[in-house]
Design a protein around this motif. Sequence first.
Motif, PDB file in Angstrom:
ATOM      1  N   TRP A   1      46.940  32.509  20.318  1.00 56.37           N
ATOM      2  CA  TRP A   1      46.262  33.313  21.325  1.00 56.37           C
ATOM      3  C   TRP A   1      46.829  33.101  22.729  1.00 56.37           C
ATOM      4  O   TRP A   1      46.532  33.881  23.629  1.00 56.37           O
ATOM      5  CB  TRP A   1      44.759  33.010  21.315  1.00 56.37           C
ATOM      6  N   THR A   2      47.632  32.054  22.906  1.00 56.04           N
ATOM      7  CA  THR A   2      48.251  31.868  24.220  1.00 56.04           C
ATOM      8  C   THR A   2      49.274  32.964  24.525  1.00 56.04           C
ATOM      9  O   THR A   2      49.711  33.095  25.673  1.00 56.04           O
ATOM     10  CB  THR A   2      48.943  30.494  24.318  1.00 56.04           C
TER      11      THR A   2
ATOM     12  N   PHE B   1      48.540  35.286  27.507  1.00 55.41           N
ATOM     13  CA  PHE B   1      48.606  34.864  28.909  1.00 55.41           C
ATOM     14  C   PHE B   1      49.313  35.910  29.774  1.00 55.41           C
ATOM     15  O   PHE B   1      48.775  36.345  30.799  1.00 55.41           O
ATOM     16  CB  PHE B   1      49.337  33.521  29.015  1.00 55.41           C
TER      17      PHE B   1
ATOM     18  N   SER C   1      39.079  30.270  19.329  1.00 61.62           N
ATOM     19  CA  SER C   1      40.306  30.800  19.939  1.00 61.62           C
ATOM     20  C   SER C   1      40.018  31.432  21.294  1.00 61.62           C
ATOM     21  O   SER C   1      40.753  31.214  22.266  1.00 61.62           O
ATOM     22  CB  SER C   1      40.944  31.825  19.005  1.00 61.62           C
ATOM     23  N   CYS C   2      38.948  32.225  21.362  1.00 60.85           N
ATOM     24  CA  CYS C   2      38.590  32.873  22.629  1.00 60.85           C
ATOM     25  C   CYS C   2      38.214  31.843  23.690  1.00 60.85           C
ATOM     26  O   CYS C   2      38.660  31.933  24.842  1.00 60.85           O
ATOM     27  CB  CYS C   2      37.427  33.841  22.410  1.00 60.85           C
TER      28      CYS C   2
ATOM     29  N   LEU D   1      41.318  30.037  24.878  1.00 64.90           N
ATOM     30  CA  LEU D   1      42.105  30.887  25.772  1.00 64.90           C
ATOM     31  C   LEU D   1      41.472  30.948  27.157  1.00 64.90           C
ATOM     32  O   LEU D   1      42.167  30.812  28.179  1.00 64.90           O
ATOM     33  CB  LEU D   1      42.214  32.292  25.177  1.00 64.90           C
TER      34      LEU D   1
END
Length: 308
Positions: free
Chosen positions: A18-19, A22, A219-220, A223
């Motif tokens: 999930w990065t 960015f 994950s959210c 992030l």
Amino acid sequence: MNVTYQAPFFTTWFVTNWTMLFFPLYYLTRLSNRRCESIFDILSESIRDFRDKGFTAVRFMTRCSLFCILWVGTNYMYIMSLRILPATDVMALFATNVSFVYLLSWVILHEQFVGIRIMAVIICDTGVALLAYMDGITGSPTLGGVVLATSAAAASAVYKVLFRKVVGDATYGQVALFFSLIGMLNAAFLWPLCLGLFLLGTETLHWETLPWPALLAASCLSLVANLLGNFSVALTYDLFITLGLITAVPVSAALDVVLYDASFEGMKLAGMILIAVGFFLVMFPDNWPDYITRLLRNIILLSHSQAF
């Protein structure tokens, strides 16, 4: 058949992917401020910043690969420690990374030596030792969990100090591009490890039993936490962001007490208190004696003025 989910490396890999968001999120932020810019303009600007610092394409990708391994290793050890220790213990141990950051900054970045910070490192280490042996020496997995959590804190410190050493003062565009590349490298090259661990039976992973809500939520939140940790410097002081590490410990402790009937006493409580004390001592400014001298001088002057 009831199959449990036991896949810490897959969890790390999934969350790290999930990065990649960015740079797209950074682009949307820039787009809202300057509508005339395209994504290629912003991307070329970030790449140009790296090129101005002497990075070639090969050198840049090599550095990204190194930081990707550090990032994944840190998060993997953190998640592994959560399988052994309560979340509050792990968060308290991870907060010791500020002491590791100071030591590495002193050695690698040649920052100023501050005696009280060395004392803080010793206090943090004492707190870690108390947590390591709070359940005894033999027959308890606690020591292994403490080693994993402390290793994650040390690896996080290595990441932060090496980033400053290699990249220096990075722009927001550079940080966004760097993190997105870490996510891409993780997704592209580390998936065979997930498959290998599954085939070897090291990790239990079945598509039908994957806890998607928990994975997506983790994950959210990861992030968002990383976005705030890297970009909120534009809105507040870096000190306040760092304090979030230790302020999360009492919140987690309250949740552990309510949800899991956890208890904090004896060596565990003493270890957490020592880590918190060491954390705050590390955060002391370099010229803290000057502040104390001014405070004492003002107190003396105030007392004299009240006496007359």
